[in-house]
Design a protein around this motif. Structure first.
Motif, PDB file in Angstrom:
ATOM      1  N   HIS A  93     -68.777 129.033  49.766  1.00  0.00           N
ATOM      2  CA  HIS A  93     -67.384 129.119  49.371  1.00  0.00           C
ATOM      3  C   HIS A  93     -67.188 131.076  49.391  1.00  0.00           C
ATOM      4  O   HIS A  93     -65.608 130.890  49.642  1.00  0.00           O
ATOM      5  N   GLY A  94     -67.566 131.233  48.673  1.00  0.00           N
ATOM      6  CA  GLY A  94     -67.045 132.895  48.253  1.00  0.00           C
ATOM      7  C   GLY A  94     -66.808 133.273  49.651  1.00  0.00           C
ATOM      8  O   GLY A  94     -65.622 134.269  50.086  1.00  0.00           O
ATOM      9  N   LYS A  95     -67.461 133.209  50.833  1.00  0.00           N
ATOM     10  CA  LYS A  95     -67.962 134.001  52.631  1.00  0.00           C
ATOM     11  C   LYS A  95     -66.195 133.616  52.764  1.00  0.00           C
ATOM     12  O   LYS A  95     -65.694 134.392  53.514  1.00  0.00           O
ATOM     13  N   LEU A  96     -66.028 131.948  52.630  1.00  0.00           N
ATOM     14  CA  LEU A  96     -64.928 131.515  53.394  1.00  0.00           C
ATOM     15  C   LEU A  96     -63.944 131.099  52.716  1.00  0.00           C
ATOM     16  O   LEU A  96     -62.495 131.287  53.644  1.00  0.00           O
ATOM     17  N   CYS A  97     -63.825 131.469  52.364  1.00  0.00           N
ATOM     18  CA  CYS A  97     -62.121 131.777  50.683  1.00  0.00           C
ATOM     19  C   CYS A  97     -62.758 132.636  49.864  1.00  0.00           C
ATOM     20  O   CYS A  97     -62.467 132.171  48.314  1.00  0.00           O
ATOM     21  N   PRO A  98     -62.958 133.583  49.382  1.00  0.00           N
ATOM     22  CA  PRO A  98     -62.930 134.713  49.152  1.00  0.00           C
ATOM     23  C   PRO A  98     -61.573 135.158  48.172  1.00  0.00           C
ATOM     24  O   PRO A  98     -61.680 135.509  46.777  1.00  0.00           O
ATOM     25  N   ASP A  99     -60.788 134.008  48.368  1.00  0.00           N
ATOM     26  CA  ASP A  99     -59.524 135.010  47.058  1.00  0.00           C
ATOM     27  C   ASP A  99     -59.880 134.061  46.489  1.00  0.00           C
ATOM     28  O   ASP A  99     -59.049 134.151  45.696  1.00  0.00           O
ATOM     29  N   HIS A 100     -60.446 132.805  46.330  1.00  0.00           N
ATOM     30  CA  HIS A 100     -60.274 132.297  45.561  1.00  0.00           C
ATOM     31  C   HIS A 100     -61.991 131.218  44.772  1.00  0.00           C
ATOM     32  O   HIS A 100     -61.992 130.510  44.194  1.00  0.00           O
ATOM     33  N   VAL A 101     -63.019 132.256  45.179  1.00  0.00           N
ATOM     34  CA  VAL A 101     -64.403 132.134  44.278  1.00  0.00           C
ATOM     35  C   VAL A 101     -64.593 133.003  44.280  1.00  0.00           C
ATOM     36  O   VAL A 101     -64.201 134.565  44.562  1.00  0.00           O
ATOM     37  N   PRO A 102     -65.084 133.272  42.707  1.00  0.00           N
ATOM     38  CA  PRO A 102     -65.699 134.447  42.148  1.00  0.00           C
ATOM     39  C   PRO A 102     -67.174 134.667  43.196  1.00  0.00           C
ATOM     40  O   PRO A 102     -68.194 133.938  43.140  1.00  0.00           O
TER      41      PRO A 102
ATOM     42  N   ILE B 248     -53.789 121.091  30.774  1.00  0.00           N
ATOM     43  CA  ILE B 248     -53.461 120.114  29.793  1.00  0.00           C
ATOM     44  C   ILE B 248     -52.736 121.656  29.179  1.00  0.00           C
ATOM     45  O   ILE B 248     -51.927 120.656  27.922  1.00  0.00           O
ATOM     46  N   ALA B 249     -52.035 122.249  28.724  1.00  0.00           N
ATOM     47  CA  ALA B 249     -51.138 123.144  28.408  1.00  0.00           C
ATOM     48  C   ALA B 249     -49.981 123.135  28.589  1.00  0.00           C
ATOM     49  O   ALA B 249     -48.820 124.068  28.387  1.00  0.00           O
ATOM     50  N   GLY B 250     -49.767 122.310  29.503  1.00  0.00           N
ATOM     51  CA  GLY B 250     -48.261 122.148  30.552  1.00  0.00           C
ATOM     52  C   GLY B 250     -47.718 123.645  31.418  1.00  0.00           C
ATOM     53  O   GLY B 250     -47.053 123.102  31.501  1.00  0.00           O
ATOM     54  N   ILE B 251     -49.508 124.549  31.578  1.00  0.00           N
ATOM     55  CA  ILE B 251     -48.541 125.784  32.479  1.00  0.00           C
ATOM     56  C   ILE B 251     -48.533 125.232  34.042  1.00  0.00           C
ATOM     57  O   ILE B 251     -48.482 124.345  34.142  1.00  0.00           O
ATOM     58  N   LYS B 252     -46.748 125.348  34.471  1.00  0.00           N
ATOM     59  CA  LYS B 252     -46.837 125.450  35.295  1.00  0.00           C
ATOM     60  C   LYS B 252     -47.609 126.204  36.855  1.00  0.00           C
ATOM     61  O   LYS B 252     -47.055 127.462  36.670  1.00  0.00           O
ATOM     62  N   TYR B 253     -48.139 126.374  37.382  1.00  0.00           N
ATOM     63  CA  TYR B 253     -48.649 126.958  38.194  1.00  0.00           C
ATOM     64  C   TYR B 253     -47.979 126.631  40.429  1.00  0.00           C
ATOM     65  O   TYR B 253     -48.512 125.516  40.829  1.00  0.00           O
ATOM     66  N   PRO B 254     -46.701 127.393  40.220  1.00  0.00           N
ATOM     67  CA  PRO B 254     -46.551 127.494  41.433  1.00  0.00           C
ATOM     68  C   PRO B 254     -47.561 127.861  42.830  1.00  0.00           C
ATOM     69  O   PRO B 254     -46.998 126.733  43.868  1.00  0.00           O
ATOM     70  N   LEU B 255     -48.092 128.467  42.606  1.00  0.00           N
ATOM     71  CA  LEU B 255     -49.110 128.408  43.907  1.00  0.00           C
ATOM     72  C   LEU B 255     -50.709 127.262  43.778  1.00  0.00           C
ATOM     73  O   LEU B 255     -51.442 127.541  44.953  1.00  0.00           O
ATOM     74  N   LEU B 256     -50.621 126.815  42.905  1.00  0.00           N
ATOM     75  CA  LEU B 256     -51.326 125.547  42.885  1.00  0.00           C
ATOM     76  C   LEU B 256     -52.114 124.865  44.262  1.00  0.00           C
ATOM     77  O   LEU B 256     -53.142 125.123  44.482  1.00  0.00           O
ATOM     78  N   ALA B 257     -51.095 124.045  44.394  1.00  0.00           N
ATOM     79  CA  ALA B 257     -51.141 123.389  45.880  1.00  0.00           C
ATOM     80  C   ALA B 257     -51.316 124.148  47.219  1.00  0.00           C
ATOM     81  O   ALA B 257     -52.138 123.581  47.640  1.00  0.00           O
ATOM     82  N   GLU B 258     -50.893 125.472  46.776  1.00  0.00           N
ATOM     83  CA  GLU B 258     -51.100 126.100  48.548  1.00  0.00           C
ATOM     84  C   GLU B 258     -52.716 126.967  47.926  1.00  0.00           C
ATOM     85  O   GLU B 258     -53.695 126.791  49.147  1.00  0.00           O
ATOM     86  N   HIS B 259     -52.997 127.659  46.723  1.00  0.00           N
ATOM     87  CA  HIS B 259     -54.369 127.798  46.475  1.00  0.00           C
ATOM     88  C   HIS B 259     -54.964 126.613  47.035  1.00  0.00           C
ATOM     89  O   HIS B 259     -56.441 126.900  47.991  1.00  0.00           O
ATOM     90  N   MET B 260     -54.847 125.436  46.110  1.00  0.00           N
ATOM     91  CA  MET B 260     -55.909 124.330  46.505  1.00  0.00           C
ATOM     92  C   MET B 260     -56.569 124.313  47.846  1.00  0.00           C
ATOM     93  O   MET B 260     -56.865 123.690  48.135  1.00  0.00           O
ATOM     94  N   SER B 261     -55.516 123.798  48.350  1.00  0.00           N
ATOM     95  CA  SER B 261     -55.256 122.976  49.743  1.00  0.00           C
ATOM     96  C   SER B 261     -56.056 123.957  51.066  1.00  0.00           C
ATOM     97  O   SER B 261     -56.879 123.885  51.440  1.00  0.00           O
ATOM     98  N   GLU B 262     -55.953 125.539  50.767  1.00  0.00           N
ATOM     99  CA  GLU B 262     -56.655 126.712  51.458  1.00  0.00           C
ATOM    100  C   GLU B 262     -57.909 126.390  51.207  1.00  0.00           C
ATOM    101  O   GLU B 262     -58.655 126.228  52.040  1.00  0.00           O
ATOM    102  N   PHE B 263     -58.768 126.340  49.544  1.00  0.00           N
ATOM    103  CA  PHE B 263     -60.002 126.700  49.432  1.00  0.00           C
ATOM    104  C   PHE B 263     -60.718 125.013  50.228  1.00  0.00           C
ATOM    105  O   PHE B 263     -61.446 125.131  50.815  1.00  0.00           O
TER     106      PHE B 263
END
Length: 165
Positions: free
Chosen positions: A91-100, A129-144
């Motif tokens: 997965h790191g080869k395929l999506c290096p921006d989102h995988v350690p 759980i803490a209620g933090i909003k991640y405005p790029l989460l959907a974009e990053h998860m869908s790209e991954f």
């Protein structure tokens, strides 16, 4: 330090392991005097250590052969670390921006050494759980998901490639 059989590591034995493992010791510039090792696993399955020195840092994750919070009466396979390491590398080869990046894997010790993302990065579950909003989460998860699911599927790979991996 080459282990011929599995054993859980602690702060002291992990330091010796790092010293004897070039792929890890090089990440901290072979400097051990200022090194801090902190176990941060949430207590359920794995040991997770953050290793930080003035010349670098990484995370060590060691899978135990049982559910950590229950004990040996609830066994689990150590092989899950092998499959996790394979998946992280692929997965790191395929999506290096989102995988350690994986620096090291030891199958005998069920141990993965990987890139450490320094704070303010936190575990996503804890942030949600803490209620933090991640405005790029959907974009990053869908790209991954799009990259890893498509490029590892039979829609992209031949049957031979797919079975080999």
């Amino acid at each position: 330090m080459a282990f011929t059989e599995f054993r859980p590591l602690d702060d002291k034995s992990l330091l010796e392991y790092i010293k004897a493992t070039p792929s890890l010791s090089s990440k901290i510039g072979n400097k051990f005097d200022d090194l801090t090792i902190k176990e941060v696993g949430d207590g359920n399955l794995n040991f997770v250590y953050i290793v930080v020195g003035t010349s670098g840092s990484f995370v060590i994750k060691q899978a135990l052969p049982y559910v950590r919070c229950i004990g040996e009466s609830w066994p689990m396979t150590k092989e899950r670390a092998y499959f996790e390491a394979l998946a992280l590398k692929e997965h790191g080869k395929l999506c290096p921006d989102h995988v350690p990046e994986v620096y090291h894997f030891d199958r005998t010790m069920s141990l993965i050494g990987m890139r450490y993302l320094e704070p303010p990065h936190i575990i996503l579950r804890k942030g949600l759980i803490a209620g933090i909003k991640y405005p790029l989460l959907a974009e990053h998860m869908s790209e991954f998901m799009a990259k890893t699911l498509f490029y590892t599927s039979l829609l992209y790979r031949t049957t031979t490639e797919h079975k080999r991996n």
